[in-house]
Design a protein around this motif. Structure first.
Motif, PDB file in Angstrom:
ATOM      1  N   LEU A   7      13.428   5.517  -4.311  1.00 25.33           N
ATOM      2  CA  LEU A   7      12.028   4.776  -4.245  1.00 25.33           C
ATOM      3  C   LEU A   7      11.140   5.166  -3.319  1.00 25.33           C
ATOM      4  N   ARG A   8      11.648   5.024  -2.032  1.00 23.68           N
ATOM      5  CA  ARG A   8      10.837   5.147  -0.845  1.00 23.68           C
ATOM      6  C   ARG A   8      10.315   6.612  -0.825  1.00 23.68           C
ATOM      7  N   ARG A   9      11.290   7.821  -1.295  1.00 24.76           N
ATOM      8  CA  ARG A   9      10.727   9.112  -1.345  1.00 24.76           C
ATOM      9  C   ARG A   9       9.628   9.117  -2.588  1.00 24.76           C
ATOM     10  N   SER A  11       7.638   6.669  -3.085  1.00 28.55           N
ATOM     11  CA  SER A  11       6.458   6.128  -2.548  1.00 28.55           C
ATOM     12  C   SER A  11       5.633   7.109  -1.658  1.00 28.55           C
ATOM     13  N   ASP A  12       6.496   7.907  -0.905  1.00 30.91           N
ATOM     14  CA  ASP A  12       5.972   9.043  -0.038  1.00 30.91           C
ATOM     15  C   ASP A  12       5.359  10.149  -0.703  1.00 30.91           C
ATOM     16  N   ILE A  13       5.752  10.465  -1.800  1.00 31.76           N
ATOM     17  CA  ILE A  13       5.286  11.541  -2.742  1.00 31.76           C
ATOM     18  C   ILE A  13       3.952  10.920  -3.519  1.00 31.76           C
ATOM     19  N   VAL A  14       3.938   9.779  -3.858  1.00 31.44           N
ATOM     20  CA  VAL A  14       2.700   9.164  -4.592  1.00 31.44           C
ATOM     21  C   VAL A  14       1.689   9.085  -3.772  1.00 31.44           C
ATOM     22  N   ASN A  15       2.044   8.703  -2.248  1.00 27.59           N
ATOM     23  CA  ASN A  15       1.038   8.538  -1.301  1.00 27.59           C
ATOM     24  C   ASN A  15       0.423   9.920  -1.055  1.00 27.59           C
ATOM     25  N   GLN A  16       1.154  10.833  -0.906  1.00 28.54           N
ATOM     26  CA  GLN A  16       0.526  12.325  -0.558  1.00 28.54           C
ATOM     27  C   GLN A  16      -0.246  12.732  -1.604  1.00 28.54           C
ATOM     28  N   VAL A  17      -0.064  12.319  -3.053  1.00 29.84           N
ATOM     29  CA  VAL A  17      -0.824  12.601  -4.224  1.00 29.84           C
ATOM     30  C   VAL A  17      -2.109  11.729  -4.001  1.00 29.84           C
ATOM     31  N   ALA A  18      -1.982  10.679  -3.422  1.00 28.19           N
ATOM     32  CA  ALA A  18      -3.138   9.844  -3.408  1.00 28.19           C
ATOM     33  C   ALA A  18      -4.179  10.255  -2.336  1.00 28.19           C
ATOM     34  N   ILE A  19      -3.766  11.001  -1.445  1.00 25.95           N
ATOM     35  CA  ILE A  19      -4.334  11.477  -0.197  1.00 25.95           C
ATOM     36  C   ILE A  19      -5.026  12.694  -0.690  1.00 25.95           C
ATOM     37  N   ARG A  71       0.184   1.927   3.154  1.00 23.98           N
ATOM     38  CA  ARG A  71       1.336   2.824   3.310  1.00 23.98           C
ATOM     39  C   ARG A  71       1.691   3.035   4.943  1.00 23.98           C
ATOM     40  N   TYR A  72       0.468   3.155   5.517  1.00 24.80           N
ATOM     41  CA  TYR A  72       0.614   3.533   6.927  1.00 24.80           C
ATOM     42  C   TYR A  72       0.417   2.466   7.798  1.00 24.80           C
ATOM     43  N   GLY A  73       0.490   1.036   7.248  1.00 22.54           N
ATOM     44  CA  GLY A  73       0.298  -0.210   7.889  1.00 22.54           C
ATOM     45  C   GLY A  73      -1.241  -0.586   8.468  1.00 22.54           C
ATOM     46  N   GLU A  74      -2.061   0.123   7.987  1.00 27.12           N
ATOM     47  CA  GLU A  74      -3.456  -0.002   8.626  1.00 27.12           C
ATOM     48  C   GLU A  74      -4.243  -0.866   7.704  1.00 27.12           C
ATOM     49  N   HIS A  75      -3.854  -1.902   7.155  1.00 29.48           N
ATOM     50  CA  HIS A  75      -4.568  -2.899   6.478  1.00 29.48           C
ATOM     51  C   HIS A  75      -4.592  -4.071   7.351  1.00 29.48           C
ATOM     52  N   VAL A  76      -5.541  -5.172   6.999  1.00 33.30           N
ATOM     53  CA  VAL A  76      -5.836  -6.099   7.711  1.00 33.30           C
ATOM     54  C   VAL A  76      -4.579  -7.084   8.168  1.00 33.30           C
ATOM     55  N   ALA A  77      -4.347  -7.270   9.613  1.00 30.23           N
ATOM     56  CA  ALA A  77      -3.087  -7.961   9.628  1.00 30.23           C
ATOM     57  C   ALA A  77      -3.247  -8.719  11.090  1.00 30.23           C
ATOM     58  N   ILE A 147       0.472   0.194  -5.270  1.00 25.06           N
ATOM     59  CA  ILE A 147       0.795  -0.862  -4.030  1.00 25.06           C
ATOM     60  C   ILE A 147       2.306  -1.501  -4.238  1.00 25.06           C
ATOM     61  N   LEU A 148       2.593  -1.849  -5.436  1.00 21.03           N
ATOM     62  CA  LEU A 148       3.741  -2.402  -5.857  1.00 21.03           C
ATOM     63  C   LEU A 148       4.868  -1.527  -5.342  1.00 21.03           C
ATOM     64  N   LEU A 149       4.688   0.134  -5.634  1.00 14.27           N
ATOM     65  CA  LEU A 149       5.722   0.824  -5.407  1.00 14.27           C
ATOM     66  C   LEU A 149       5.743   0.815  -3.770  1.00 14.27           C
ATOM     67  N   HIS A 150       4.739   0.871  -3.125  1.00 10.26           N
ATOM     68  CA  HIS A 150       4.914   0.904  -1.716  1.00 10.26           C
ATOM     69  C   HIS A 150       5.610  -0.217  -1.009  1.00 10.26           C
ATOM     70  N   LEU A 151       5.878  -1.311  -1.904  1.00  6.89           N
ATOM     71  CA  LEU A 151       6.324  -2.589  -1.242  1.00  6.89           C
ATOM     72  C   LEU A 151       7.972  -2.233  -1.002  1.00  6.89           C
ATOM     73  N   VAL A 152       8.550  -1.043  -1.563  1.00  8.73           N
ATOM     74  CA  VAL A 152       9.926  -0.700  -1.590  1.00  8.73           C
ATOM     75  C   VAL A 152      10.105  -0.118   0.143  1.00  8.73           C
ATOM     76  N   GLN A 153       8.860   0.051   0.607  1.00  6.62           N
ATOM     77  CA  GLN A 153       8.969   0.357   2.239  1.00  6.62           C
ATOM     78  C   GLN A 153       9.285  -0.688   2.889  1.00  6.62           C
ATOM     79  N   GLY A 154       9.123  -1.740   2.413  1.00  5.89           N
ATOM     80  CA  GLY A 154       9.709  -3.143   3.185  1.00  5.89           C
ATOM     81  C   GLY A 154       8.699  -3.521   4.382  1.00  5.89           C
TER      82      GLY A 154
END
Length: 181
Positions: A7-9, A11-19, A71-77, A147-154
């Motif tokens: 699932l993490r892989r 998530s990474d693939i989907v992220n690359q497709v989104a980019i 995915r890259y942790g760049e959201h508001v925190a 977003i839900l898929l990226h949550l597997v990155q914890g």
């Protein structure tokens, strides 16, 4: 843990497709705008459809870039505040943050799907060019699902647990390794 790795892989693939999709949307917008510019220079007239057509890519860029930044942790925190808490409260805050992100993704998916299905609008870009509203509406539930898929990155989605000293040391080592013959 065996289920999380694929699932993490994914998530990474989907992220690359989104980019790639975001880049394609930006290039399409630039191409349309450049076409309008060249046409205006060549003929002195304007193409009425260029602005309307280019504008249809904005929701895709906005929603998909939101998932990329997550995915890259760049959201508001509130990293400074959270790091000042004791370790136990930092973990609690991180779990709450992930729950809120998950709730947001679920709401995007749930209400976005209803929005997509209920869309009946057709954008009249020009007399010949008509784009159905579903083209822009589908990005809402898609981004919720991403977003839900990226949550597997914890906790990797959060900056709270990043040790800057370790990251700087890794960057220095990788740079030194590149400079050696």
């Amino acid at each position: 843990m065996t289920l999380l790795q694929p699932l993490r892989r994914l998530s990474d693939i989907v992220n690359q497709v989104a980019i790639v999709t975001c880049i394609a949307c930006v290039l399409a917008m630039l191409g349309i705008s450049f076409t309008a510019f060249v046409y205006k220079l060549a003929t002195g007239n304007t193409l009425s459809w260029t602005y309307s057509l280019a504008r249809l890519f904005l929701p895709w860029i906005g929603f998909l870039s939101m998932t990329i930044s997550l995915r890259y942790g760049e959201h508001v925190a509130m990293t400074l505040l959270v790091r000042s808490l004791p370790r136990v409260l930092t973990v609690v805050a991180a779990v709450l943050c992930l729950l809120v992100i998950g709730l947001f993704g679920a709401l995007l998916l749930w209400y976005g799907w209803d929005y997509f299905q209920g869309t009946r609008q057709v954008y009249m870009v020009s007399d010949q060019i008509r784009v159905h509203g579903k083209f822009t509406a589908i990005v809402v539930p898609v981004s919720g699902a991403i977003i839900l898929l990226h949550l597997v990155q914890g906790f990797d989605l959060l900056e709270h647990f990043i040790d800057e000293r370790e990251m700087i040391d890794e960057l220095i080592e990788s740079t030194d390794g590149e400079n050696r013959p």
